[in-house]
Scaffold this motif. Structure first.
Motif, PDB file in Angstrom:
ATOM      1  N   PHE A  25      39.252  51.152  34.421  1.00 51.40           N
ATOM      2  CA  PHE A  25      39.694  50.880  33.067  1.00 51.40           C
ATOM      3  C   PHE A  25      38.576  51.192  32.083  1.00 51.40           C
TER       4      PHE A  25
ATOM      5  N   TYR B  46      43.495  36.979  29.308  1.00 56.14           N
ATOM      6  CA  TYR B  46      44.169  38.264  29.126  1.00 56.14           C
ATOM      7  C   TYR B  46      45.474  38.261  29.930  1.00 56.14           C
TER       8      TYR B  46
ATOM      9  N   PHE C 293      41.731  47.500  26.126  1.00 62.78           N
ATOM     10  CA  PHE C 293      41.722  48.296  27.346  1.00 62.78           C
ATOM     11  C   PHE C 293      42.668  49.481  27.265  1.00 62.78           C
TER      12      PHE C 293
ATOM     13  N   TYR D 243      35.379  49.332  33.592  1.00 64.87           N
ATOM     14  CA  TYR D 243      35.606  48.326  34.612  1.00 64.87           C
ATOM     15  C   TYR D 243      36.312  48.980  35.783  1.00 64.87           C
TER      16      TYR D 243
ATOM     17  N   LEU E 151      32.981  50.101  27.513  1.00 63.92           N
ATOM     18  CA  LEU E 151      32.699  49.642  28.863  1.00 63.92           C
ATOM     19  C   LEU E 151      33.679  50.281  29.841  1.00 63.92           C
TER      20      LEU E 151
ATOM     21  N   PHE F  56      32.837  44.674  36.067  1.00 64.02           N
ATOM     22  CA  PHE F  56      32.068  45.489  35.147  1.00 64.02           C
ATOM     23  C   PHE F  56      31.290  46.563  35.888  1.00 64.02           C
TER      24      PHE F  56
ATOM     25  N   PHE G  98      35.293  38.811  35.002  1.00 66.39           N
ATOM     26  CA  PHE G  98      36.681  38.425  35.211  1.00 66.39           C
ATOM     27  C   PHE G  98      36.879  37.651  36.505  1.00 66.39           C
ATOM     28  N   GLY G  99      37.851  36.745  36.474  1.00 64.14           N
ATOM     29  CA  GLY G  99      38.306  36.089  37.689  1.00 64.14           C
ATOM     30  C   GLY G  99      39.319  36.960  38.413  1.00 64.14           C
ATOM     31  N   PRO G 100      39.827  36.498  39.578  1.00 59.24           N
ATOM     32  CA  PRO G 100      40.756  37.298  40.380  1.00 59.24           C
ATOM     33  C   PRO G 100      42.155  37.384  39.780  1.00 59.24           C
TER      34      PRO G 100
ATOM     35  N   ARG H 198      46.621  31.526  42.667  1.00 57.99           N
ATOM     36  CA  ARG H 198      46.527  32.983  42.728  1.00 57.99           C
ATOM     37  C   ARG H 198      47.886  33.627  42.515  1.00 57.99           C
TER      38      ARG H 198
ATOM     39  N   LYS I 211      38.640  48.167  39.285  1.00 64.44           N
ATOM     40  CA  LYS I 211      39.504  47.112  39.805  1.00 64.44           C
ATOM     41  C   LYS I 211      40.082  47.503  41.155  1.00 64.44           C
TER      42      LYS I 211
ATOM     43  N   ALA J  92      44.441  43.137  43.976  1.00 62.94           N
ATOM     44  CA  ALA J  92      44.377  41.687  44.130  1.00 62.94           C
ATOM     45  C   ALA J  92      43.029  41.096  43.714  1.00 62.94           C
ATOM     46  N   GLU J  93      42.237  41.853  42.974  1.00 62.69           N
ATOM     47  CA  GLU J  93      40.996  41.336  42.439  1.00 62.69           C
ATOM     48  C   GLU J  93      40.967  41.532  40.929  1.00 62.69           C
ATOM     49  N   GLY J  94      40.097  40.793  40.250  1.00 65.54           N
ATOM     50  CA  GLY J  94      39.928  41.015  38.827  1.00 65.54           C
ATOM     51  C   GLY J  94      39.056  42.226  38.558  1.00 65.54           C
ATOM     52  N   PRO J  95      39.089  42.757  37.335  1.00 71.47           N
ATOM     53  CA  PRO J  95      38.220  43.889  36.992  1.00 71.47           C
ATOM     54  C   PRO J  95      36.740  43.512  37.130  1.00 71.47           C
TER      55      PRO J  95
ATOM     56  N   LEU K 242      38.033  42.669  24.260  1.00 67.53           N
ATOM     57  CA  LEU K 242      38.117  44.017  24.791  1.00 67.53           C
ATOM     58  C   LEU K 242      39.511  44.588  24.582  1.00 67.53           C
TER      59      LEU K 242
ATOM     60  N   LEU L  54      44.619  37.003  33.550  1.00 68.50           N
ATOM     61  CA  LEU L  54      43.195  37.102  33.878  1.00 68.50           C
ATOM     62  C   LEU L  54      42.375  36.222  32.951  1.00 68.50           C
TER      63      LEU L  54
END
Lengths: 112, 115
Positions: B89, A35, B105, B36, B34, B46, A103-105, A9, B38, B41-44, B103, A91
């Motif tokens: 986003f 990304y 952004f 997103y 699209l 959908f 997406f992952g974290p 992470r 966010k 500390a997390e991913g985007p 994508l 990402l």
């Protein structure tokens, strides 16, 4: 359904060192994306895989970045050697055909 | 050259009111748009999407409007809730499949919903 997994992470390295990131996509998702998100910017595509083949790597700095997708499932992204400007969140995303990307974290990389 | 632009970096609204997040694009070949969301500390995640053949798509409290002639889209959140506070986003792609599915952004907009 388990989401996209990424590790580590967080990572802090010195410039000119090497680093690798790992991604496990959602089961059954054939397309995998990496990304790069620099602070204050939106994510920017580095590389896209369809199964284990590269579809688009036009924005990957190939002199220092490399990526592979083993057996069309997990993927690793490597930077060697790292520069200060590589500090960013990396990402990983995956998608099933014709659907939105999940997406992952992310992995936050700091290069000192 | 930034093909997807979110010109307002932040927006603050009162809980219960409408939030309107704007996005402009320059590439007329974009076929799919699209949004997103966010959290730190997390991913985007959908949120909602719209095809270029439509001008509106609605999902619960979220509605996306597309004006192709103006190359502009907007996300409406009604009513806004404190849990909606996040970075939003706007993203676009040439296609949902193949090499054109990547994508592009915008820079994102930080929404704050005040209780």
């Amino acid at each position: 359904e388990a989401g996209v997994a990424q590790s580590p992470r967080y990572k802090i390295i010195e410039k000119r060192q090497s680093v690798a990131f790992w991604c496990n996509p959602i089961s059954g998702h054939a397309t995998l994306y990496w990304y790069q998100q620099i602070l204050g910017q939106g994510p920017k595509l580095l590389i896209q895989f369809q199964n284990n083949g590269v579809v688009d790597d036009s924005q990957l700095p190939k002199d220092r970045f490399s990526a592979e997708r083993l057996k069309g499932v997990d993927s690793t992204l490597k930077i060697q050697p790292a520069k200060l400007e590589d500090s960013a969140v990396y990402l990983c995303a995956s998608s099933a055909r014709g659907n939105e990307q999940f997406f992952g974290p992310g992995t936050r990389l700091t290069v000192l | 050259d930034q093909q997807v632009k979110q010109n307002s970096p932040s927006l603050s609204v009162q809980e219960g009111r409408i939030s309107i997040l704007n996005c402009d694009y320059t590439n007329s070949m974009f076929d799919y748009f699209l949004w997103y969301k966010k959290y730190p500390a997390e991913g985007p995640t959908f949120l909602i999407s719209i095809s270029s053949i439509k001008d509106k798509n609605e999902d619960g409290r979220f509605t996306v409007f597309l004006n192709k002639s103006a190359k502009h889209l907007s996300l409406h959140i009604v009513p806004s809730q404190p849990g909606d506070s996040a970075v939003y986003f706007c993203a676009a792609s040439l296609s949902l499949t193949g090499a054109n599915s990547k994508l592009t952004f915008g820079k994102g907009i930080t929404l704050s919903v005040r209780p």
